[in-house]
Design an enzyme around this catalytic site. Structure first.
Site, PDB file in Angstrom:
ATOM      1  N   ASP A 111      -3.975 -10.338 -15.849  1.00 16.63           N
ATOM      2  CA  ASP A 111      -5.013 -11.356 -15.739  1.00 16.63           C
ATOM      3  C   ASP A 111      -6.104 -10.976 -16.727  1.00 16.63           C
ATOM      4  O   ASP A 111      -6.541  -9.822 -16.741  1.00 16.63           O
ATOM      5  CB  ASP A 111      -5.571 -11.341 -14.312  1.00 16.63           C
ATOM      6  CG  ASP A 111      -5.780 -12.729 -13.769  1.00 16.63           C
ATOM      7  OD1 ASP A 111      -6.500 -13.494 -14.422  1.00 16.63           O
ATOM      8  OD2 ASP A 111      -5.224 -13.033 -12.692  1.00 16.63           O
TER       9      ASP A 111
ATOM     10  N   ASP B  25      -4.361   3.532   2.614  1.00 21.93           N
ATOM     11  CA  ASP B  25      -5.787   3.198   2.749  1.00 21.93           C
ATOM     12  C   ASP B  25      -6.001   1.724   3.087  1.00 21.93           C
ATOM     13  O   ASP B  25      -7.118   1.223   3.065  1.00 21.93           O
ATOM     14  CB  ASP B  25      -6.560   3.583   1.481  1.00 21.93           C
ATOM     15  CG  ASP B  25      -6.082   2.797   0.258  1.00 21.93           C
ATOM     16  OD1 ASP B  25      -5.099   2.022   0.379  1.00 21.93           O
ATOM     17  OD2 ASP B  25      -6.689   2.948  -0.816  1.00 21.93           O
TER      18      ASP B  25
ATOM     19  N   ASP C  10       0.859  -1.192   0.000  1.00 19.83           N
ATOM     20  CA  ASP C  10       0.000   0.000   0.000  1.00 19.83           C
ATOM     21  C   ASP C  10       0.893   1.239   0.000  1.00 19.83           C
ATOM     22  O   ASP C  10       1.815   1.336   0.812  1.00 19.83           O
ATOM     23  CB  ASP C  10      -0.879  -0.050   1.261  1.00 19.83           C
ATOM     24  CG  ASP C  10      -1.739   1.193   1.427  1.00 19.83           C
ATOM     25  OD1 ASP C  10      -1.949   1.905   0.427  1.00 19.83           O
ATOM     26  OD2 ASP C  10      -2.199   1.436   2.565  1.00 19.83           O
TER      27      ASP C  10
ATOM     28  N   ASP D 236      -1.508  -1.155  -3.957  1.00 21.97           N
ATOM     29  CA  ASP D 236      -1.786  -0.392  -5.180  1.00 21.97           C
ATOM     30  C   ASP D 236      -0.590  -0.426  -6.129  1.00 21.97           C
ATOM     31  O   ASP D 236       0.475  -0.964  -5.805  1.00 21.97           O
ATOM     32  CB  ASP D 236      -2.175   1.061  -4.824  1.00 21.97           C
ATOM     33  CG  ASP D 236      -1.218   1.664  -3.798  1.00 21.97           C
ATOM     34  OD1 ASP D 236       0.002   1.477  -3.984  1.00 21.97           O
ATOM     35  OD2 ASP D 236      -1.678   2.296  -2.817  1.00 21.97           O
TER      36      ASP D 236
ATOM     37  N   GLU E  87      -5.640 -20.565 -17.420  1.00 18.16           N
ATOM     38  CA  GLU E  87      -6.023 -21.232 -16.174  1.00 18.16           C
ATOM     39  C   GLU E  87      -7.133 -22.198 -16.554  1.00 18.16           C
ATOM     40  O   GLU E  87      -8.186 -21.777 -17.037  1.00 18.16           O
ATOM     41  CB  GLU E  87      -6.531 -20.225 -15.137  1.00 18.16           C
ATOM     42  CG  GLU E  87      -6.741 -20.897 -13.778  1.00 18.16           C
ATOM     43  CD  GLU E  87      -7.959 -20.410 -13.010  1.00 18.16           C
ATOM     44  OE1 GLU E  87      -8.027 -20.651 -11.798  1.00 18.16           O
ATOM     45  OE2 GLU E  87      -8.867 -19.805 -13.615  1.00 18.16           O
TER      46      GLU E  87
ATOM     47  N   ASP F  67      -8.076 -16.274 -17.242  1.00 15.18           N
ATOM     48  CA  ASP F  67      -8.888 -16.821 -16.161  1.00 15.18           C
ATOM     49  C   ASP F  67      -9.913 -17.832 -16.686  1.00 15.18           C
ATOM     50  O   ASP F  67     -10.618 -17.551 -17.661  1.00 15.18           O
ATOM     51  CB  ASP F  67      -9.624 -15.641 -15.498  1.00 15.18           C
ATOM     52  CG  ASP F  67     -10.306 -16.020 -14.197  1.00 15.18           C
ATOM     53  OD1 ASP F  67      -9.595 -16.388 -13.241  1.00 15.18           O
ATOM     54  OD2 ASP F  67     -11.550 -15.939 -14.136  1.00 15.18           O
TER      55      ASP F  67
HETATM   56  O1  TEU Z   1     -10.475 -19.337 -10.406  1.00  7.75           O
HETATM   57  C1  TEU Z   1     -11.156 -20.388 -10.965  1.00  7.75           C
HETATM   58  C2  TEU Z   1     -11.449 -21.612 -10.161  1.00  7.75           C
HETATM   59  O2  TEU Z   1     -12.107 -22.498 -10.648  1.00  7.75           O
HETATM   60  C3  TEU Z   1     -11.021 -21.824  -8.812  1.00  7.75           C
HETATM   61  O3  TEU Z   1      -9.687 -21.782  -8.602  1.00  7.75           O
HETATM   62  C4  TEU Z   1     -11.882 -21.072  -7.865  1.00  7.75           C
HETATM   63  O4  TEU Z   1     -11.245 -19.961  -7.325  1.00  7.75           O
HETATM   64  C5  TEU Z   1     -12.301 -21.933  -6.725  1.00  7.75           C
HETATM   65  O5  TEU Z   1     -11.220 -22.595  -6.266  1.00  7.75           O
HETATM   66  C6  TEU Z   1     -13.434 -22.832  -7.124  1.00  7.75           C
HETATM   67  O6  TEU Z   1     -13.703 -23.720  -6.100  1.00  7.75           O
HETATM   68  C7  TEU Z   1     -10.389 -18.142 -11.102  1.00  7.75           C
HETATM   69  C8  TEU Z   1      -9.667 -17.111 -10.272  1.00  7.75           C
HETATM   70  O7  TEU Z   1      -8.364 -17.533 -10.065  1.00  7.75           O
HETATM   71  C9  TEU Z   1     -10.436 -16.876  -9.016  1.00  7.75           C
HETATM   72  O8  TEU Z   1      -9.784 -16.017  -8.139  1.00  7.75           O
HETATM   73  C10 TEU Z   1     -11.780 -16.319  -9.406  1.00  7.75           C
HETATM   74  O9  TEU Z   1     -12.575 -16.213  -8.254  1.00  7.75           O
HETATM   75  C11 TEU Z   1     -12.489 -17.194 -10.416  1.00  7.75           C
HETATM   76  O10 TEU Z   1     -11.652 -17.616 -11.474  1.00  7.75           O
HETATM   77  C12 TEU Z   1     -13.597 -16.416 -11.069  1.00  7.75           C
HETATM   78  O11 TEU Z   1     -13.085 -15.417 -11.873  1.00  7.75           O
END
Ligand code: TEU
Length: 653
Positions: A185, A112, A108, A116, A344, A287
């Site tokens: 991301d 706050d 930070d 950031d 991911e 994601d």
């Molecule tokens: O995560 C996707 C996901 O399926 C999991 O890792 C989820 O966080 C959880 O474990 C399900 O049980 C990604 C992101 O990394 C996570 O932070 C987000 O909340 C999610 O997508 C939605 O965008």
């Protein structure tokens, strides 16, 4: 190459020969604690699926389950290509060490209580000295923060809590100045319900944005359109009573799934991706990118599959029908050469991962798969000890099979998972050794390491004491569900505490009294003061942090640790041995690990080897002797003739 169509008359071995079939069978075998021999022996291999459906019926895995399975397998008939070593020089992301920053909790700068961008910029020297080459930034876009930024309201604006676009440009420039790269991301499976597209879509059913999302009428009797469940509790549908219509959300009720079947929506996303790449970012972590394609009919999920995979409906979208097509288009239309795309991909197994990342397929460069994060039979919310010999067995197989044609991403931690040390052995006396052991493994295996902030300090889970300490929407929803299903508050909290994502989200420890903020941090961290921190770790040569710094430097000093082949030694109880090969196919490094909390005997390498790193910090070597590996001890040996040019050897002399 395409797999043949499968029917109930197909045999177990036909399923095993199919990439998704093999992934599904592996998952089932792993969950059941069975070896693959159950599937690949001639007797069971010859069984017909029809017979299995009869046998499985009483257990819920009857004809319906097999229909669901066959539907899935017949949608994806591509076969991975045969392994081939690429002739090209390694890409930058193959030689890089990545570091994930969770911006809310890193530094930070304006008092706050929330981290950031200027805070991150002020810590770049730290990252440079650690030796990382690239930073992955969790979302910093404008967001109402229902899921801490994974619910984006404006892709082209920075959340004011984190700073401004000018700060972002400054961060990119500062990183590039240091020869480091930045990936952002990219959350494009869903947007916030506050995104202008969703607002427009909701306000007017005739809006051109209506098809950007997945709206459907409910089933008769007021039920949602199908039985899919959200990852964050309850159905995957939100009801809008004014229009009596439902909108899909696989995550929170404020994270609305985008409709990837709609070309104008995709075009808008591509334009946004190009906009960021033009600003100078070097790639993206995408994601839940394997969830983007949903079959238009949105059929109900199979209950047995739902139980097995934890979430009803998942078989319809974790490898949806147009996934490969969408990824290729995204890659071709939005990404520029030299940028990296890391998916991911929760739920994806080894064979399907190949189809997403084999060079030449034009989809992704690397994927994060998750099967190694829990010992089979367990989920994140189970209170159990993670067995590192499972990690050994899993990675040995994964790196051999997947690694023969694709480039692995190596990680144990991220912002969604408790700390690895706590999962393996929460006893404080083992923290340091275990932290150094995990560093040794991650930085000497083939693939690209991703270090999650705090991991390099040997951070452990936070001793939260009350649900009021937690902030994560997943934890809060889960807690409410547990109470609603009759659990008492203590029991419900205890269960949530085991798996809460907030363990990974506590503020970074910079100094003994915190150093993250001058205010009250957004997430309480009761253990501040008792937690490992940067200042103390820098002052202590045997700290976990020094292990990361030394091993990253070592990795950089010799190509065998990045592009060299790995050869795994024979399995021995509780131990792991592997070597990394030089270009001339001689062993350059040898790694000897004790994965357990009991001492193990081993034979030290003979003359010609020199010990260059141990988790204990003790560097004696008795060539060829029978010696003892202490609990969680790990030793890295290098060929003596290589030592002259290497950082760690130099340090010892
Ligand atoms: O995560 C996707 C996901 O399926 C999991 O890792 C989820 O966080 C959880 O474990 C399900 O049980 C990604 C992101 O990394 C996570 O932070 C987000 O909340 C999610 O997508 C939605 O965008």
């Amino acid at each position: 190459m395409t797999a043949p169509l499968l029917t109930l008359s197909s045999r177990v071995r036909d399923v095993w020969a199919h990439p998704l079939g093999r992934d599904a069978a592996t998952k089932i075998l792993m969950q059941a604690g069975l070896s693959r021999h159950w599937v690949d022996n001639p007797l069971t291999g010859a069984l017909r699926l029809r017979t299995l459906a009869r046998l499985g019926g009483p257990f819920g895995a009857g004809a319906e389950f097999f229909d669901a399975l066959l539907g899935l397998l017949n949608t994806h008939r591509d076969l991975p290509a045969a392994p081939a070593r690429p002739a090209t020089a390694p890409a930058w992301w193959q030689e890089a060490v990545f570091y994930q920053i969770y911006p809310r909790s890193f530094q930070d700068s304006d008092g706050d209580g929330v981290g950031d961008l200027p805070g991150i910029i002020s810590r770049l020297d730290y990252l440079q000295e650690l030796g990382v080459d690239a930073v992955w930034l969790s979302p910093v876009y404008d967001s109402p923060n229902d899921d801490n930024g994974y619910d984006i309201r404006d892709y082209r604006a920075i959340n004011p809590e984190f700073g401004t676009l000018a700060d972002m440009d400054h961060l990119i420039a500062e990183l590039h100045e240091r020869g480091m790269r930045l990936i952002m991301d990219l959350v494009i499976n869903h947007t916030s319900d506050e995104h202008p597209w969703f607002q427009a879509a909701l306000a007017d059913p005739a809006s051109p944005y209506r098809d950007y999302y997945i709206f459907r009428p409910g089933k008769a009797g007021g039920a949602p359109p199908n039985n899919w469940v959200s990852f964050f509790s309850g159905p995957a549908w939100r009801h809008y009573p004014e229009q009596d219509v439902w909108a899909m959300h696989l995550f929170t009720a404020k994270q609305m799934d985008l409709n990837w079947d709609h070309a104008p929506m995709r075009e808008d996303l591509y334009e946004m991706v190009r906009w960021w790449l033009e600003r100078g970012v070097d790639g993206f972590r995408l994601d839940v990118i394997n969830y983007i394609s949903k079959p238009p009919a949105l059929p109900d999920g199979n209950e047995f599959v739902g139980d097995l995979m934890e979430f009803t409906g998942i078989e319809h979208y974790f490898t949806g029908p147009r996934l490969h097509e969408h990824l290729r288009e995204l890659r071709a239309r939005a990404f520029t050469p030299g940028t990296v795309a890391i998916g991911e991909t929760p739920g994806v197994g080894t064979q399907f991962a190949k189809l997403l990342t084999q060079p030449g397929r034009g989809e992704l460069d690397m994927v994060f798969t998750f099967d190694h994060l829990e010992t089979p039979g367990h989920t994140r919310f189970d209170d159990y000890r993670y067995d590192l010999t499972f990690l050994r067995d899993y990675l040995t197989e994964y790196l051999t099979d997947y690694g023969a044609s694709c480039w692995p991403a190596l990680f144990y931690e991220n912002h969604d998972n408790p700390r690895m040390i706590s999962k393996v052995d929460p006893r404080p006396e083992h923290r340091r050794t275990l932290g150094r052991l995990l560093a040794l493994i991650q930085l000497t295996l083939p693939g690209t390491p991703f270090i999650y902030q705090g991991q390099e300090l040997g951070a452990v889970n936070e001793p939260f004491t009350d649900i009021a300490d937690l902030r994560d929407v997943e934890s809060l929803n889960r807690y409410a569900d547990l109470l609603a299903s009759g659990h008492g508050p203590r029991e419900a909290f205890a269960q949530v505490l085991v798996g809460t994502r907030d363990h990974a989200r506590t503020p970074m420890g910079w100094t003994a009294d915190g150093g993250f903020t001058t205010a009250v941090p957004w997430l309480p961290s009761p253990s501040t003061g008792a937690r490992p921190n940067v200042a103390d770790s820098l002052a202590d040569p045997s700290s976990v942090l020094h292990a990361y710094r030394d091993l990253i430097a070592l990795r950089r000093s010799h190509p065998a640790l990045t592009r060299g082949e790995v050869v795994f030694g024979p399995k021995a109880p509780g131990r792991w041995r592997y070597v990394r090969m030089d270009d001339d196919r001689t062993a350059a490094f040898r790694i000897e690990l004790n994965l357990t909390d009991t001492p193990r005997r081993f034979t030290e390498p003979g003359p010609g080897w020199q010990v260059v790193f141990t988790t204990s910090g003790e560097l004696t070597h008795d060539p060829g002797a029978r010696s003892i590996l202490a609990p969680y001890d790990g030793r890295l040996y290098a060929r003596t003739h290589l030592c002259a040019r290497m950082h760690l050897c130099a340090k010892m002399q």
